[in-house]
Design an enzyme around this catalytic site. Structure first.
Site, PDB file in Angstrom:
ATOM      1  N   ARG A 134      11.095   6.711  11.504  1.00 44.08           N
ATOM      2  CA  ARG A 134       9.859   7.390  11.934  1.00 44.08           C
ATOM      3  C   ARG A 134       8.814   6.369  12.364  1.00 44.08           C
ATOM      4  O   ARG A 134       8.100   6.546  13.354  1.00 44.08           O
ATOM      5  CB  ARG A 134       9.334   8.309  10.814  1.00 44.08           C
ATOM      6  N   GLY A 179      -7.125  -6.209   6.431  1.00 47.68           N
ATOM      7  CA  GLY A 179      -6.244  -5.063   6.563  1.00 47.68           C
ATOM      8  C   GLY A 179      -7.055  -3.778   6.559  1.00 47.68           C
ATOM      9  O   GLY A 179      -7.263  -3.144   7.593  1.00 47.68           O
ATOM     10  N   GLU A 188      -1.492   2.480   7.716  1.00 50.30           N
ATOM     11  CA  GLU A 188      -2.266   3.559   8.363  1.00 50.30           C
ATOM     12  C   GLU A 188      -3.413   4.033   7.477  1.00 50.30           C
ATOM     13  O   GLU A 188      -3.752   5.211   7.445  1.00 50.30           O
ATOM     14  CB  GLU A 188      -1.362   4.747   8.694  1.00 50.30           C
TER      15      GLU A 188
HETATM   16  P1  TGC Z   1     -17.286   2.649  10.872  1.00 55.12           P
HETATM   17  O1  TGC Z   1     -18.557   1.867  10.910  1.00 55.12           O
HETATM   18  O2  TGC Z   1     -17.214   3.906  10.037  1.00 55.12           O
HETATM   19  O3  TGC Z   1     -16.845   3.060  12.351  1.00 55.12           O
HETATM   20  C1  TGC Z   1     -16.816   2.119  13.410  1.00 55.12           C
HETATM   21  C2  TGC Z   1     -16.670   2.898  14.707  1.00 55.12           C
HETATM   22  O4  TGC Z   1     -15.412   3.578  14.715  1.00 55.12           O
HETATM   23  C3  TGC Z   1     -15.615   5.008  14.764  1.00 55.12           C
HETATM   24  N1  TGC Z   1     -14.609   5.603  13.878  1.00 55.12           N
HETATM   25  C4  TGC Z   1     -13.552   6.274  14.353  1.00 55.12           C
HETATM   26  N2  TGC Z   1     -13.196   6.581  15.612  1.00 55.12           N
HETATM   27  C5  TGC Z   1     -12.057   7.270  15.772  1.00 55.12           C
HETATM   28  N3  TGC Z   1     -11.271   7.642  14.719  1.00 55.12           N
HETATM   29  C6  TGC Z   1     -11.601   7.340  13.453  1.00 55.12           C
HETATM   30  N4  TGC Z   1     -10.792   7.691  12.441  1.00 55.12           N
HETATM   31  C7  TGC Z   1     -12.785   6.618  13.215  1.00 55.12           C
HETATM   32  N5  TGC Z   1     -13.414   6.148  12.105  1.00 55.12           N
HETATM   33  C8  TGC Z   1     -14.525   5.537  12.530  1.00 55.12           C
HETATM   34  C9  TGC Z   1     -17.028   5.228  14.293  1.00 55.12           C
HETATM   35  O5  TGC Z   1     -17.545   6.427  14.782  1.00 55.12           O
HETATM   36  C10 TGC Z   1     -17.720   4.011  14.860  1.00 55.12           C
HETATM   37  O6  TGC Z   1     -17.910   4.221  16.253  1.00 55.12           O
HETATM   38  P2  TGC Z   1     -19.229   3.655  17.004  1.00 55.12           P
HETATM   39  O7  TGC Z   1     -19.128   4.193  18.390  1.00 55.12           O
HETATM   40  O8  TGC Z   1     -20.399   4.191  16.224  1.00 55.12           O
HETATM   41  O9  TGC Z   1     -19.117   2.163  16.925  1.00 55.12           O
HETATM   42  O10 TGC Z   1     -16.130   1.664  10.453  1.00 55.12           O
HETATM   43  P3  TGC Z   1     -15.948   0.797   9.146  1.00 55.12           P
HETATM   44  O11 TGC Z   1     -15.909  -0.638   9.549  1.00 55.12           O
HETATM   45  O12 TGC Z   1     -16.914   1.214   8.078  1.00 55.12           O
HETATM   46  O13 TGC Z   1     -14.442   1.179   8.719  1.00 55.12           O
HETATM   47  C11 TGC Z   1     -14.075   2.433   8.386  1.00 55.12           C
HETATM   48  C12 TGC Z   1     -12.624   2.426   7.823  1.00 55.12           C
HETATM   49  C13 TGC Z   1     -12.528   1.612   6.554  1.00 55.12           C
HETATM   50  C14 TGC Z   1     -12.318   3.891   7.506  1.00 55.12           C
HETATM   51  C15 TGC Z   1     -11.656   1.870   8.885  1.00 55.12           C
HETATM   52  O14 TGC Z   1     -11.878   0.518   9.087  1.00 55.12           O
HETATM   53  C16 TGC Z   1     -10.207   2.090   8.497  1.00 55.12           C
HETATM   54  O15 TGC Z   1      -9.645   3.160   8.775  1.00 55.12           O
HETATM   55  N6  TGC Z   1      -9.513   1.087   7.882  1.00 55.12           N
HETATM   56  C17 TGC Z   1      -8.081   1.161   7.623  1.00 55.12           C
HETATM   57  C18 TGC Z   1      -7.352   0.304   8.638  1.00 55.12           C
HETATM   58  C19 TGC Z   1      -5.988   0.831   8.961  1.00 55.12           C
HETATM   59  O16 TGC Z   1      -5.661   1.987   8.746  1.00 55.12           O
HETATM   60  N7  TGC Z   1      -5.151  -0.012   9.555  1.00 55.12           N
HETATM   61  C20 TGC Z   1      -3.867   0.445  10.032  1.00 55.12           C
HETATM   62  C21 TGC Z   1      -3.245  -0.584  10.945  1.00 55.12           C
HETATM   63  S1  TGC Z   1      -1.897   0.022  11.945  1.00 55.12           S
HETATM   64  C22 TGC Z   1      -0.677   0.381  10.884  1.00 55.12           C
HETATM   65  O17 TGC Z   1      -0.815   0.330   9.725  1.00 55.12           O
HETATM   66  C23 TGC Z   1       0.620   0.796  11.484  1.00 55.12           C
HETATM   67  S2  TGC Z   1       1.827   1.125  10.282  1.00 55.12           S
HETATM   68  C24 TGC Z   1       3.210   1.510  11.107  1.00 55.12           C
HETATM   69  C25 TGC Z   1       3.432   2.969  11.280  1.00 55.12           C
HETATM   70  O18 TGC Z   1       2.523   3.749  11.555  1.00 55.12           O
HETATM   71  O19 TGC Z   1       4.541   3.429  11.147  1.00 55.12           O
HETATM   72  P1  FAD Z   2      -6.076  -4.761   1.601  1.00 50.35           P
HETATM   73  O1  FAD Z   2      -6.988  -4.251   2.642  1.00 50.35           O
HETATM   74  O2  FAD Z   2      -6.221  -6.180   1.163  1.00 50.35           O
HETATM   75  O3  FAD Z   2      -6.178  -3.808   0.330  1.00 50.35           O
HETATM   76  C1  FAD Z   2      -5.731  -4.202  -0.989  1.00 50.35           C
HETATM   77  C2  FAD Z   2      -6.154  -3.106  -1.962  1.00 50.35           C
HETATM   78  O4  FAD Z   2      -7.582  -2.991  -1.929  1.00 50.35           O
HETATM   79  C3  FAD Z   2      -5.618  -1.718  -1.565  1.00 50.35           C
HETATM   80  O5  FAD Z   2      -5.281  -0.991  -2.722  1.00 50.35           O
HETATM   81  C4  FAD Z   2      -6.815  -1.092  -0.888  1.00 50.35           C
HETATM   82  O6  FAD Z   2      -6.773   0.327  -0.916  1.00 50.35           O
HETATM   83  C5  FAD Z   2      -7.942  -1.627  -1.731  1.00 50.35           C
HETATM   84  N1  FAD Z   2      -9.220  -1.506  -1.074  1.00 50.35           N
HETATM   85  C6  FAD Z   2      -9.531  -1.910   0.194  1.00 50.35           C
HETATM   86  N2  FAD Z   2     -10.822  -1.594   0.471  1.00 50.35           N
HETATM   87  C7  FAD Z   2     -11.321  -0.987  -0.639  1.00 50.35           C
HETATM   88  C8  FAD Z   2     -12.587  -0.449  -0.993  1.00 50.35           C
HETATM   89  N3  FAD Z   2     -13.579  -0.428  -0.105  1.00 50.35           N
HETATM   90  N4  FAD Z   2     -12.739   0.066  -2.232  1.00 50.35           N
HETATM   91  C9  FAD Z   2     -11.712   0.072  -3.123  1.00 50.35           C
HETATM   92  N5  FAD Z   2     -10.491  -0.433  -2.848  1.00 50.35           N
HETATM   93  C10 FAD Z   2     -10.306  -0.952  -1.621  1.00 50.35           C
HETATM   94  N6  FAD Z   2      -0.739  -3.107  10.709  1.00 50.35           N
HETATM   95  C11 FAD Z   2      -0.845  -3.109  12.061  1.00 50.35           C
HETATM   96  O7  FAD Z   2      -1.898  -3.427  12.600  1.00 50.35           O
HETATM   97  N7  FAD Z   2       0.217  -2.768  12.839  1.00 50.35           N
HETATM   98  C12 FAD Z   2       1.416  -2.411  12.317  1.00 50.35           C
HETATM   99  O8  FAD Z   2       2.351  -2.098  13.057  1.00 50.35           O
HETATM  100  C13 FAD Z   2       1.563  -2.403  10.896  1.00 50.35           C
HETATM  101  N8  FAD Z   2       2.763  -2.130  10.326  1.00 50.35           N
HETATM  102  C14 FAD Z   2       2.913  -2.237   8.972  1.00 50.35           C
HETATM  103  C15 FAD Z   2       4.192  -2.096   8.417  1.00 50.35           C
HETATM  104  C16 FAD Z   2       4.370  -2.266   7.044  1.00 50.35           C
HETATM  105  C17 FAD Z   2       5.732  -2.141   6.448  1.00 50.35           C
HETATM  106  C18 FAD Z   2       3.256  -2.519   6.209  1.00 50.35           C
HETATM  107  C19 FAD Z   2       3.436  -2.652   4.728  1.00 50.35           C
HETATM  108  C20 FAD Z   2       2.006  -2.691   6.755  1.00 50.35           C
HETATM  109  C21 FAD Z   2       1.822  -2.565   8.142  1.00 50.35           C
HETATM  110  N9  FAD Z   2       0.576  -2.777   8.746  1.00 50.35           N
HETATM  111  C22 FAD Z   2       0.438  -2.770  10.108  1.00 50.35           C
HETATM  112  C23 FAD Z   2      -0.548  -3.250   7.938  1.00 50.35           C
HETATM  113  C24 FAD Z   2      -1.251  -2.134   7.151  1.00 50.35           C
HETATM  114  O9  FAD Z   2      -1.997  -1.318   7.992  1.00 50.35           O
HETATM  115  C25 FAD Z   2      -2.135  -2.800   6.089  1.00 50.35           C
HETATM  116  O10 FAD Z   2      -1.244  -3.338   5.117  1.00 50.35           O
HETATM  117  C26 FAD Z   2      -3.107  -1.843   5.450  1.00 50.35           C
HETATM  118  O11 FAD Z   2      -4.107  -1.453   6.371  1.00 50.35           O
HETATM  119  C27 FAD Z   2      -3.785  -2.439   4.198  1.00 50.35           C
HETATM  120  O12 FAD Z   2      -4.239  -3.734   4.426  1.00 50.35           O
HETATM  121  P2  FAD Z   2      -3.888  -4.917   3.399  1.00 50.35           P
HETATM  122  O13 FAD Z   2      -2.411  -4.905   3.174  1.00 50.35           O
HETATM  123  O14 FAD Z   2      -4.497  -6.158   3.918  1.00 50.35           O
HETATM  124  O15 FAD Z   2      -4.551  -4.502   2.035  1.00 50.35           O
END
Ligand code: TGC
Ligand code: FAD
Length: 388
Positions: A94, A141, A367
């Site tokens: 997936r 992250g 995610e």
């Molecule tokens: P914040 O100040 O709240 O927002 C910054 C700007 O972003 C806008 N925004 C969004 N826009 C679209 N969708 C959303 N869900 C949005 N959330 C916020 C917001 O309106 C603002 O826009 P503007 O125009 O005012 O500048 O942002 P923050 O720095 O406080 O961060 C919020 C937080 C922590 C929720 C965000 O950074 C977050 O979601 N962090 C988690 C990162 C994450 O999920 N990484 C994933 C990486 S990719 C991956 O993991 C792939 S895995 C492989 C697979 O899927 O199979």
């Molecule tokens: P951290 O951000 O260091 O978090 C560590 C711990 O702190 C977590 O428990 C977290 O929830 C907690 N924490 C963080 N912030 C707070 C807060 N404000 N208050 C309390 N607790 C908090 N990323 C990509 O960009 N592209 C990809 O394709 C992708 N693929 C992935 C595939 C795999 C198998 C894995 C494991 C990860 C992948 N990622 C990818 C990365 C993934 O999105 C990150 O691992 C994830 O966003 C968390 O970041 P981190 O691992 O640095 O953890």
């Protein structure tokens, strides 16, 4: 048989259209034939058959909810159901489809120039080209706003330097969507991975998502033409909009892993004799099975509700957070509970349950971790951001 069937005590199947049921049945057959017989070996060896990419393209699964450029243009519920069926095989399968369609292709489709779309999307939809999505960095992250990867203008070119971490499909991709800081804030770049200065070493020794390629992206003076930038977005909302798409797929997908575990546990309990009776005849076992079936069905109703909102263009990020938090958390609980029913057999690759449970540890983290989604929901409830 679709949705949570054959565990569909609520009859949710009737909430789906004939077309949605067809999509689910087609993907279920594909997983039955091309994933389930081989997945234990792939998982054990820490690899995945990349031939699946082309086959997924032929089935129209890559970027399937996008319109044009060779994409199938299905509705969101169909995409969700496809994710559910793929993850019933393995979260890694997936993931391959989500990263390709919801992250790499969606970024180009939504924010790219017409030329970028024409160059990349048809090949990606067909499964001839693999894409990856580089947002996470070693030190950033959950908080991608702090990223250190930097893109600077030098004459007619951009020059990118930095490191991305945990990038799905990084080492096998032909194209990487890379997010970087610029003088105009965070921008996305379309990076052909053959560009000098780009490398993607594979990350090894994983105990989760083993049937998936996970890599580091290293960018050392990567020179790109000025039109490599995604022109139609700047700021963190660019990558976060892509995450909305992939998180939506996971809301459905995680339930597929849970369903596969529960089906396995019911089957096992009905044939395993304990104290001279089938394990399934004991009240404690039935209580576990009933609670798990209940959570699975509730999760499916939640996913379907979010899918209908998305098809109606009314789905909000905080609603996706509710779905991702609940369904991944419950799927992991179900996988672990099913493992107890299988006893010692549950720890082997002869059965899928511990493989799914281990995979779901990654799904819980990527995610947006559970904690990030709790805080998004907390902010929606209180108006207070706990992030800054
Ligand atoms: P914040 O100040 O709240 O927002 C910054 C700007 O972003 C806008 N925004 C969004 N826009 C679209 N969708 C959303 N869900 C949005 N959330 C916020 C917001 O309106 C603002 O826009 P503007 O125009 O005012 O500048 O942002 P923050 O720095 O406080 O961060 C919020 C937080 C922590 C929720 C965000 O950074 C977050 O979601 N962090 C988690 C990162 C994450 O999920 N990484 C994933 C990486 S990719 C991956 O993991 C792939 S895995 C492989 C697979 O899927 O199979
Ligand atoms: P951290 O951000 O260091 O978090 C560590 C711990 O702190 C977590 O428990 C977290 O929830 C907690 N924490 C963080 N912030 C707070 C807060 N404000 N208050 C309390 N607790 C908090 N990323 C990509 O960009 N592209 C990809 O394709 C992708 N693929 C992935 C595939 C795999 C198998 C894995 C494991 C990860 C992948 N990622 C990818 C990365 C993934 O999105 C990150 O691992 C994830 O966003 C968390 O970041 P981190 O691992 O640095 O953890």
């Amino acid at each position: 048989m679709t949705g949570t069937a054959p565990l569909d005590l609520l009859g949710t199947d009737h909430l789906l259209s004939a077309e949605e049921r067809d999509v689910a049945a087609t993907v279920r057959e594909f997983v039955q034939r091309r994933v389930k017989p081989f997945i234990a070996d792939w998982y054990e060896r820490g690899e995945i058959d990349l031939g699946l990419v082309k086959e997924a393209g032929d089935l129209g699964l890559l970027g399937m909810h996008l319109e044009g450029y060779g994409c199938a243009g299905t509705n969101a519920v169909s995409y969700g159901l496809a994710c559910m069926e793929l993850e019933a095989g393995d979260s890694g399968v997936r993931s391959l489809v989500s990263v390709q369609g919801s992250l790499a292709m969606f970024a180009i489709w939504k924010f790219g120039s017409e030329e970028q779309k024409q160059t990349w999307l048809p090949g990606m939809a067909a499964g001839d080209l693999i894409g990856c999505f580089g947002l996470t960095e070693p030190d950033f992250g959950s908080n991608p706003a702090g990223m250190r990867t930097r893109a600077k203008v030098d004459g007619d070119e951009w020059v990118l330097d930095g490191t991305k971490m945990w990038i799905t499909n990084g080492s096998v991709a032909q194209v990487a969507v890379v997010w970087a800081q610029t003088d105009d804030g965070i921008r996305g770049f379309v990076v052909p991975t053959e560009t000098p200065g780009f490398s993607a070493p594979k990350i090894g020794r994983k105990l989760s998502l083993r049937a998936s390629v996970t890599s580091e992206l290293v960018l050392e003076g990567v020179r790109l033409p000025r039109d490599a930038v995604l022109p139609h977005v700047s700021g963190l909302k660019g990558p976060l909009s892509c995450l909305n798409e992939a998180r939506f797929g996971i809301v459905f997908g995680a339930l597929g892993a849970a369903r596969d575990c529960l089906e396995t546990a019911i089957d096992y309990a009905s044939t395993r004799e304990i104290f001279n009776r089938p394990l399934s005849a004991f009240q404690l076992t039935q209580a576990k099975l009933a609670d798990m079936a209940l959570e699975l069905q509730k999760g499916f109703l939640l996913a379907l509700h979010l899918g209908r909102l998305k098809d109606d263009h009314r789905l909000e990020p905080r609603q996706i957070s509710l779905g991702k938090l609940n369904n991944v958390r419950e799927a992991l609980t179900i996988a672990r509970e099913c493992r107890t029913i299988l006893g010692a057999n549950g720890i082997t690759l002869e059965y899928p349950v511990l493989r799914h449970a281990n995979n779901l540890e990654s799904v819980l983290t990527y995610e947006g971790t559970s904690e990030v989604h709790q805080l998004v929901i907390g902010q929606a409830l209180t108006g207070e951001s706990a992030f800054s």
